[in-house]
Enzyme design. Sequence first.
Site, PDB file in Angstrom:
ATOM      1  N   SER A  57       0.834  -1.267  -0.179  1.00  8.03           N
ATOM      2  CA  SER A  57       0.115  -0.110  -0.061  1.00  8.03           C
ATOM      3  C   SER A  57       0.770   1.069   0.021  1.00  8.03           C
ATOM      4  O   SER A  57       0.556   2.149  -0.785  1.00  8.03           O
ATOM      5  CB  SER A  57      -0.800   0.044   1.153  1.00  8.03           C
ATOM      6  OG  SER A  57      -1.660  -1.106   1.323  1.00  8.03           O
ATOM      7  N   ASN A  58       1.966   1.221   0.686  1.00  6.22           N
ATOM      8  CA  ASN A  58       2.771   2.226   0.495  1.00  6.22           C
ATOM      9  C   ASN A  58       3.568   2.524  -0.525  1.00  6.22           C
ATOM     10  O   ASN A  58       4.108   3.632  -0.813  1.00  6.22           O
ATOM     11  CB  ASN A  58       4.017   2.314   1.808  1.00  6.22           C
ATOM     12  CG  ASN A  58       3.434   2.394   3.132  1.00  6.22           C
ATOM     13  OD1 ASN A  58       3.299   3.569   3.648  1.00  6.22           O
ATOM     14  ND2 ASN A  58       2.958   1.575   3.921  1.00  6.22           N
ATOM     15  N   LYS A  73       0.561 -11.008   6.019  1.00  6.00           N
ATOM     16  CA  LYS A  73       0.959  -9.570   6.722  1.00  6.00           C
ATOM     17  C   LYS A  73      -0.415  -9.012   7.417  1.00  6.00           C
ATOM     18  O   LYS A  73      -1.366  -8.754   6.894  1.00  6.00           O
ATOM     19  CB  LYS A  73       1.312  -8.602   5.635  1.00  6.00           C
ATOM     20  CG  LYS A  73       1.738  -7.241   6.143  1.00  6.00           C
ATOM     21  CD  LYS A  73       2.070  -6.235   4.960  1.00  6.00           C
ATOM     22  CE  LYS A  73       2.632  -5.069   5.391  1.00  6.00           C
ATOM     23  NZ  LYS A  73       1.649  -4.118   6.091  1.00  6.00           N
ATOM     24  N   ILE A 113       6.751  -6.464   8.459  1.00  8.98           N
ATOM     25  CA  ILE A 113       6.337  -5.907   7.186  1.00  8.98           C
ATOM     26  C   ILE A 113       5.631  -4.433   7.520  1.00  8.98           C
ATOM     27  O   ILE A 113       4.573  -4.502   7.374  1.00  8.98           O
ATOM     28  CB  ILE A 113       5.853  -6.684   6.208  1.00  8.98           C
ATOM     29  CG1 ILE A 113       6.316  -7.840   6.240  1.00  8.98           C
ATOM     30  CG2 ILE A 113       5.908  -5.915   4.869  1.00  8.98           C
ATOM     31  CD1 ILE A 113       5.349  -9.032   4.967  1.00  8.98           C
TER      32      ILE A 113
END
Length: 311
Positions: A50-51, A174, A217
């Site tokens: 997403s980042n 994650k 993560i």
Amino acid sequence: MATAIAPPPGIYVPAVLFYDNDDELDLVAIKSHVLRLAKGGITGILVQGSNGEAQHLSHEERKLAIQTTRQTLDQNGFSHTVVLAGTGAQSTRETIKLCRDAKEAGATFALVLTPSTWVPQMTRENIINFHRKVADASPIPTMIYNFPVVTAGQDLDSDIISVLATHPNIVGTKLSCGNIGKLHRLTTTHTQSSFAVFAGRSDVFTQGLLSGSAGAIAALVNLLPKVHAHVYEVFKAGRIEDAMTLQGKLAHGDSAVSKAGGIAGLKGLITKHFGYGNGVVRGPLASAVEEKLRLAEEGKLIELIELEKSL
């Protein structure tokens, strides 16, 4: 289908991507970032988490980002550093294609979000079927990415994830939900070598390790790779009290970065303190603002940045 091996335990970073003034991928800045992360002692890099603004990229840009990351690592003596690729999409067909593209571009594992356009139809059965079909067709092992913020509130429980963990090509998760109870249930149900459970946020990193996680993560690793690697080593050395003291600072740091403007703020802080890239993101996100960066630096975050530079 042979049972796949889970990714090795350690520190992983959902890497941000940088753009130039023409809104194209800034490959020079991306390479600089990959190298700083690798030198910081991380275990692996997640491209298009997403980042990494995955939803803002074309298929060609996704492949280029993975290729650039893998090649930069290999050419600089970091061939052991693992590359994961975010491959989530809104259809099973496209998700499978992205998994195949990721393999061709050099990724070793795929991290898969649950589709979120038609939430009312994402029943327990449909969620399980989706992840199983993707794993059946993916040429690389897949992992379940549980992040309610970017999947319209869908929060997979430990029962669903446990069912998926039995698939021979699904090797981990994650948990960006930050739910330690869920993490602990999973770590006490599945072996780390077959199904690795990673905390998805720095503010629960050490708590996750105490509960048997494979590591983290986490977005803050973009800014502080050496600090996270240091906390991990301190924990593994059995210095739990010292690790928890540092963990308290990481919790403040995580909160500060979110106040700085999320992805844009994170990129702005990297540029300000490490000298490459910029705080530009693709719309509709808003780019970094200096005032927010200054506010974020107050308190524990600046201490952490100073610690990062000293390690």
